[in-house]
Write an enzyme that holds these catalytic residues in place. Structure first.
Site, short mmCIF file in Angstrom:
data_model
loop_
_atom_site.label_atom_id
_atom_site.label_comp_id
_atom_site.label_asym_id
_atom_site.label_seq_id
_atom_site.Cartn_x
_atom_site.Cartn_y
_atom_site.Cartn_z
N SER A 107 -23.83 61.53 63.82
CA SER A 107 -23.67 60.12 64.22
C SER A 107 -23.23 60.01 65.67
CB SER A 107 -22.61 59.48 63.33
OG SER A 107 -22.16 58.26 63.88
N GLN A 128 -28.24 60.61 65.60
CA GLN A 128 -28.36 59.17 65.32
C GLN A 128 -27.82 58.38 66.49
OE1 GLN A 128 -25.23 57.31 64.31
NE2 GLN A 128 -26.39 55.42 64.64
N TYR A 130 -26.58 54.75 68.16
CA TYR A 130 -26.23 53.33 68.22
C TYR A 130 -26.40 52.92 69.67
CZ TYR A 130 -23.85 53.03 63.63
OH TYR A 130 -23.55 53.01 62.31
N THR A 156 -30.44 53.61 64.66
CA THR A 156 -29.93 52.73 63.59
C THR A 156 -30.01 51.28 64.04
OG1 THR A 156 -28.52 54.46 62.73
CG2 THR A 156 -27.91 52.21 62.17
N ARG A 165 -15.63 45.19 55.80
CA ARG A 165 -15.13 45.87 54.60
C ARG A 165 -13.68 45.44 54.43
NH1 ARG A 165 -18.14 49.70 57.01
NH2 ARG A 165 -16.31 50.56 58.03
N LYS A 252 -33.84 53.68 61.54
CA LYS A 252 -33.00 53.74 60.32
C LYS A 252 -32.41 52.35 60.02
CE LYS A 252 -28.93 56.07 58.42
NZ LYS A 252 -27.86 55.06 58.43
N HIS A 276 -27.61 50.84 54.87
CA HIS A 276 -26.37 51.41 55.42
C HIS A 276 -25.38 51.71 54.29
CE1 HIS A 276 -24.96 51.84 59.70
NE2 HIS A 276 -23.85 52.15 59.08
N ARG A 279 -23.04 48.81 53.29
CA ARG A 279 -21.91 48.56 54.20
C ARG A 279 -22.20 47.45 55.19
NH1 ARG A 279 -18.60 53.14 53.94
NH2 ARG A 279 -17.83 53.17 56.08
#
Ligand SMILES: Cc1cc2nc3c(=O)[nH]c(=O)nc-3n(C[C@H](O)[C@H](O)[C@H](O)COP(=O)(O)O)c2cc1C
Length: 387
Positions: A107, A128, A130, A156, A165, A252, A276, A279
């Site tokens: 990540s 990955q 962002y 992503t 959350r 993704k 995700h 999430r």
């Protein structure tokens, strides 16, 4: 040594070993957790068609994912903060994946950096991305992923802003953190976890730290990330990234057929059908439910991977039967890691491999490439008559 028979056993051990705030950060989903629950429930609801007397010997799980040879069609999903679930978590995960012959995806928001993982392993790994408002970060991190020999970039796209959350807010896992007496007592009661994290190579977001060239700590780097999240990310940016990244590009977080077609049209090599892990958009469908129509629409043109709720080899087999080329595992990986470090991740992977092999035998398929929708039980008229 506890007897571990499935991923749920690892989850229970992880629950005891890591502080509640971090366990719930992994275990929970956004808002009312409807999508989190649906990912599991909808996978569970699928039934196999059992076949007998078909020579169940010699099943092979080996196949390819994104054109790379792997021992089974499973890869480790990118997960942020993994080095706080277990000290050096990303390094341990990548090592276990390498030993098992599957791919590890790192990540952007990892604790160990791209360079840390590269130095600790030899096998290729995936990265990955962002995208932040500071585009210099994306450009520099893409260069670093190239230099580390990463073979695929997972962009992503389902997190232009963060779903809430509730547990993280209640547990004080916020930017800045809210330190409560309960947290302090909880951490003090998990000395093995605390020692592991303290002894770990890094205690902040490694990739961001390297870019910012500072050592102001995890909350400063976390704040930079939170302040810099780019909610304006659009398809034009995919063009820009496609030009920067010469290897496999995977989008993704796709749940919609039109988006899947657009990803293929824009030159992506693959997509991950993903919500995700429940999430982000609560109320989004379970990934296993949207997988078949997406695979039907673009499966011939690009590689369709799936994640969300995968906890067993049976789950992997169901996803493959409905059109996935492979699955990513997020929580199943983190439960193993939190329970027993590298050995726990190895256990997760070996459990899934064994379950997949047995289930392939019992449904009468010899090789991954032979798996089709035909191995699923069709209720036909019976379901409508409620039998
Ligand atoms: C604790 C945690 C952190 C995550 N962090 C990231 C991340 O940094 N980047 C990303 O693309 N997805 C992230 N995800 C989503 C996973 O990559 C994956 O889509 C999801 O976990 C799949 O569902 P599963 O956990 O039921 O297997 C995270 C998931 C979890 C559980």
């Amino acid at each position: 040594m506890p007897v571990v028979t499935n991923v749920e056993d690892l989850r229970q051990i992880a629950r005891r070993k890591i502080p509640r705030a971090f366990f719930e950060f992994v275990d929970h989903g956004s808002y009312d957790q409807i999508t989190l629950g649906a990912n599991r429930e909808e996978l569970k609801a699928i039934r196999f068609r059992q076949k007998v007397l078909i020579d169940a010997d010699n099943r092979s799980l080996s196949t390819t994912m994104l054109g790379e040879k792997v021992s089974m069609p499973v890869a480790i999903a990118p997960t942020g903060l993994t080095g706080l679930i277990h000290g050096d978590g990303e390094i341990l995960g990548a090592r276990a994946a390498e030993a098992a012959g599957v791919r590890f995806c790192l990540s952007t928001m990892s604790i160990c950096s791209i360079e840390d993982v590269r130095a600790a392993t030899k096998a290729p790994f995936w990265f990955q991305l962002y995208v932040f408002r500071d585009r210099g970060f994306s450009e520099s991190v893409i260069e670093r992923a190239k230099a580390a020999g990463c073979t695929a970039l997972f962009l992503t796209v389902d997190l232009p802003m963060r779903g809430q959350r509730h547990c993280d807010i209640k547990n004080g896992l916020t930017v800045p953190p809210r330190l409560t007496a309960r947290n302090a007592i909880d951490v003090a009661s998990k000395p093995a976890w605390a020692l592991g994290v303290l002894m770990g190579k890094r205690k902040s977001f490694g990739n961001v730290d390297v870019y910012l060239k500072n050592k102001r700590g995890i909350w400063a780097a976390g704040k930079w990330g939170a302040d810099n999240f780019d909610a304006s990310l659009s398809w034009d940016d995919v063009n820009w990234i496609r030009k920067l990244w010469p290897h496999k590009l995977v989008i993704k977080g796709v749940l919609d057929v039109e988006d899947a077609r657009r990803a293929a049209d824009m030159g992506a090599d693959g997509i991950v059908v993903s919500n995700h892990g429940g999430r982000q958009l609560d109320g989004a469908p379970a990934t296993i439910n949207v997988l078949p129509r997406i695979a039907e629409a673009v499966g011939e043109r690009i590689e369709v991977l799936m994640d969300g709720g995968v906890r067993s080899g049976q789950d992997v087999l169901k996803a493959l039967a409905l059109g996935a080329k492979g699955c990513l595992i997020g929580r199943a990986f983190l439960y193993g890691l939190g329970a027993m470090g590298e050995a726990g991740v190895a256990k997760t992977l070996s459990l899934i491999a064994e379950e997949l092999k047995v289930s392939m035998s019992l449904t009468g398929v010899r090789a991954i490439e032979d798996i089709t929708r035909d191995i699923l039980f069709d209720y036909g008229e019976d379901r409508r008559r409620n039998i």
